[in-house]
Design an enzyme around this catalytic site. Structure first.
Site, PDB file in Angstrom:
ATOM      1  N   LYS A 174       0.882  -1.174   0.000  1.00 54.51           N
ATOM      2  CA  LYS A 174       0.000   0.000   0.000  1.00 54.51           C
ATOM      3  C   LYS A 174       0.917   1.221   0.000  1.00 54.51           C
ATOM      4  O   LYS A 174       0.880   2.068   0.900  1.00 54.51           O
ATOM      5  CB  LYS A 174      -0.919  -0.067   1.236  1.00 54.51           C
ATOM      6  CG  LYS A 174      -2.036   0.944   1.262  1.00 54.51           C
ATOM      7  CD  LYS A 174      -3.174   0.628   0.302  1.00 54.51           C
ATOM      8  CE  LYS A 174      -4.137   1.794   0.233  1.00 54.51           C
ATOM      9  NZ  LYS A 174      -5.167   1.631  -0.802  1.00 54.51           N
ATOM     10  N   ASP A 214      -6.349 -16.077   2.655  1.00 51.12           N
ATOM     11  CA  ASP A 214      -7.697 -16.630   2.795  1.00 51.12           C
ATOM     12  C   ASP A 214      -8.500 -16.398   1.528  1.00 51.12           C
ATOM     13  O   ASP A 214      -9.251 -17.272   1.089  1.00 51.12           O
ATOM     14  CB  ASP A 214      -8.426 -16.011   4.004  1.00 51.12           C
ATOM     15  CG  ASP A 214      -8.207 -16.824   5.269  1.00 51.12           C
ATOM     16  OD1 ASP A 214      -7.175 -17.523   5.360  1.00 51.12           O
ATOM     17  OD2 ASP A 214      -9.076 -16.772   6.165  1.00 51.12           O
ATOM     18  N   ASP A 272      -5.417  -3.276  -2.377  1.00 48.49           N
ATOM     19  CA  ASP A 272      -6.854  -3.264  -2.702  1.00 48.49           C
ATOM     20  C   ASP A 272      -7.081  -3.746  -4.126  1.00 48.49           C
ATOM     21  O   ASP A 272      -7.971  -4.547  -4.402  1.00 48.49           O
ATOM     22  CB  ASP A 272      -7.469  -1.866  -2.465  1.00 48.49           C
ATOM     23  CG  ASP A 272      -6.623  -0.721  -3.004  1.00 48.49           C
ATOM     24  OD1 ASP A 272      -5.508  -0.976  -3.521  1.00 48.49           O
ATOM     25  OD2 ASP A 272      -7.075   0.431  -2.923  1.00 48.49           O
ATOM     26  N   ASP A 327      -2.074 -12.342   5.283  1.00 48.97           N
ATOM     27  CA  ASP A 327      -3.112 -13.096   5.990  1.00 48.97           C
ATOM     28  C   ASP A 327      -4.419 -13.023   5.221  1.00 48.97           C
ATOM     29  O   ASP A 327      -5.079 -14.034   4.968  1.00 48.97           O
ATOM     30  CB  ASP A 327      -3.280 -12.522   7.404  1.00 48.97           C
ATOM     31  CG  ASP A 327      -4.346 -13.254   8.192  1.00 48.97           C
ATOM     32  OD1 ASP A 327      -4.326 -14.504   8.181  1.00 48.97           O
ATOM     33  OD2 ASP A 327      -5.210 -12.587   8.792  1.00 48.97           O
TER      34      ASP A 327
HETATM   35  C1  IPM Z   1      -3.213 -17.828   9.800  1.00 48.19           C
HETATM   36  C2  IPM Z   1      -4.185 -17.525  10.928  1.00 48.19           C
HETATM   37  C3  IPM Z   1      -3.433 -16.814  12.044  1.00 48.19           C
HETATM   38  C4  IPM Z   1      -2.892 -15.514  11.489  1.00 48.19           C
HETATM   39  C5  IPM Z   1      -4.275 -16.548  13.306  1.00 48.19           C
HETATM   40  C6  IPM Z   1      -4.930 -17.808  13.812  1.00 48.19           C
HETATM   41  C7  IPM Z   1      -3.463 -15.900  14.377  1.00 48.19           C
HETATM   42  O1  IPM Z   1      -5.263 -16.795  10.465  1.00 48.19           O
HETATM   43  O2  IPM Z   1      -2.305 -18.643   9.995  1.00 48.19           O
HETATM   44  O3  IPM Z   1      -3.350 -17.242   8.728  1.00 48.19           O
HETATM   45  O4  IPM Z   1      -3.605 -14.502  11.458  1.00 48.19           O
HETATM   46  O5  IPM Z   1      -1.738 -15.495  11.082  1.00 48.19           O
HETATM   47 MN    MN Z   2      -5.182 -16.275   8.383  1.00 49.17          MN
END
Ligand code: IPM
Ligand code: MN
Length: 355
Positions: free
Chosen positions: A190, A250, A222, A246
């Site tokens: 960013k 996901d 973004d 992180d």
């Molecule tokens: C990950 C998880 C962890 C993170 C959490 C559980 C602390 O989400 O391994 O990505 O945020 O790193």
């Molecule tokens: Mn995570």
């Protein structure tokens, strides 16, 4: 050869999926003439229950003495219902990352053709996606100081802090990984707003001439979040800081539609940990329905990256491909005859024995 592996099963389905990974590693040992010694250690909710500490010293010691660490899952709904709980399973994970210096989180995403209909995205968008996120794991907002409440709890502070040396060591991981792949690194930051992001950009730009074979480009986070959905196949290696990594990890994990198949590695100077990216799945615990393939693929990553057993790793990956092709799968994946956790593990172990 002899290898020592720390086994941190953790919470929820952790122990069930770990059993299958051990089964598979035993088959690898048998087939290729190795010997694995497994050292179990406590972490997460189960460690809190038994010792009061989510990452006990004894577990840290087991990890330090091992050639590699295989990790299941942590997390317990009891703590999610109580966000103010002082001791939490996640602290075990963060303590482990910090104490073992696991600064590089590596999350490959590949889409299996047989399963591409599972993706929430249109099939033609997903086709050809093969990317890896290299996330910095021991710096940034997760660990920067100060982090505190002020003004009687009316103000809260977290600190995003990075040094050039922290950026360089994770960028080296990304460049070197890209060399083994399609030779492209995208730095996600960013830099239009954040000073830390500008330092990342300057540092990576300065390093780029040292890797003339690698193409480097830059995206704001973004925009990167959008591009991951619009055109995931454009990415090869995504390099980014802790919190952005992180979130993007996901996001990218759902692109394939089969989160139960995704492994990851967290690497430090002298420790390496491998784990499935899914969580502890409390609702599925004890029902023999947990998909063990992400843990088995994490074991394959461990064989290749930590133990330098490339052929052995390939044998595991091919066995997993066979399980997918033959629909030997748990009920989270499309199969006419769902199998149990143990049956999937047995199939993979047997396929390795025939390698
Ligand atoms: C990950 C998880 C962890 C993170 C959490 C559980 C602390 O989400 O391994 O990505 O945020 O790193
Ligand atoms: Mn995570």
């Amino acid at each position: 050869m002899d290898y020592t592996i720390a086994l941190l099963s953790g919470d929820g389905i952790g122990p069930e999926i770990m059993d299958e990974a051990v089964k598979v590693l035993e088959a690898v040992a048998q087939q290729f003439g190795h010997h694995f010694t497994f050292h179990p250690g406590l972490i997460g909710g189960v460690a809190i229950r038994e010792t009061g500490n989510p990452f006990p010293d004894e577990t840290a010691q087991i990890c330090r003495e091992a050639d590699a660490i295989l990790f299941g899952a942590i997390g317990d709904p009891k703590y999610d219902r109580d966000p103010d709980a002082k001791i939490r399973p996640e602290q075990g994970l963060l303590a482990m990352r910090r104490e073992l210096g696991l600064f590089a989180n590596i999350r490959p995403l590949r889409v299996y053709k047989e399963l591409s209909t599972l993706s929430p995205l249109k099939e033609d968008r997903v086709a050809g996606t093969d990317l890896v996120i290299v996330r910095e794991l021991t710096g940034g907002l997760y660990f920067g100081e100060p982090r505190e409440l002020r003004d009687n709890g009316r103000v809260a502070v977290d600190t995003c802090l990075y040094s050039i040396s922290e950026i360089e060591r994770i960028a080296r991981v990304a460049f070197e990984l890209a060399r083994l792949r399609r030779k492209k690194v995208t730095l996600v930051d960013k830099a239009n707003v954040l000073e830390t992001s500008r330092l990342w950009r300057r540092t990576v730009k300065q390093m780029a001439p040292g890797y003339p074979d690698i193409e480097v480009d830059f995206l704001y986070v973004d925009n990167a979040a959008m591009q991951l959905i619009l055109n995931p196949a454009r990415f090869d290696v995504i390099l980014t800081e802790n919190l952005f990594g992180d979130i993007l990890s996901d996001e990218s994990s759902v692109i394939s539609g089969s989160i139960g198949l995704l492994p990851s590695a967290s690497i430090g100077e002298d420790a390496a940990l491998f784990e499935p990216i899914h969580g502890s799945y409390p609702e599925g615990t004890g029902k023999s329905i947990a998909n063990p393939l992400a843990t088995i693929l994490s074991a394959a990553m461990m064989l290749r990256m930590a133990l330098h057993l490339g052929e052995e790793a390939t044998s595991v990956e091919q066995a997993v491909n066979q399980a997918i092709q033959n629909e030997i799968l748990t009920p989270d994946l499309p199969t006419r005859h769902p199998k149990t956790t143990g049956e999937v593990g047995n199939f993979v172990a047997q396929a390795i024995s025939g390698y």
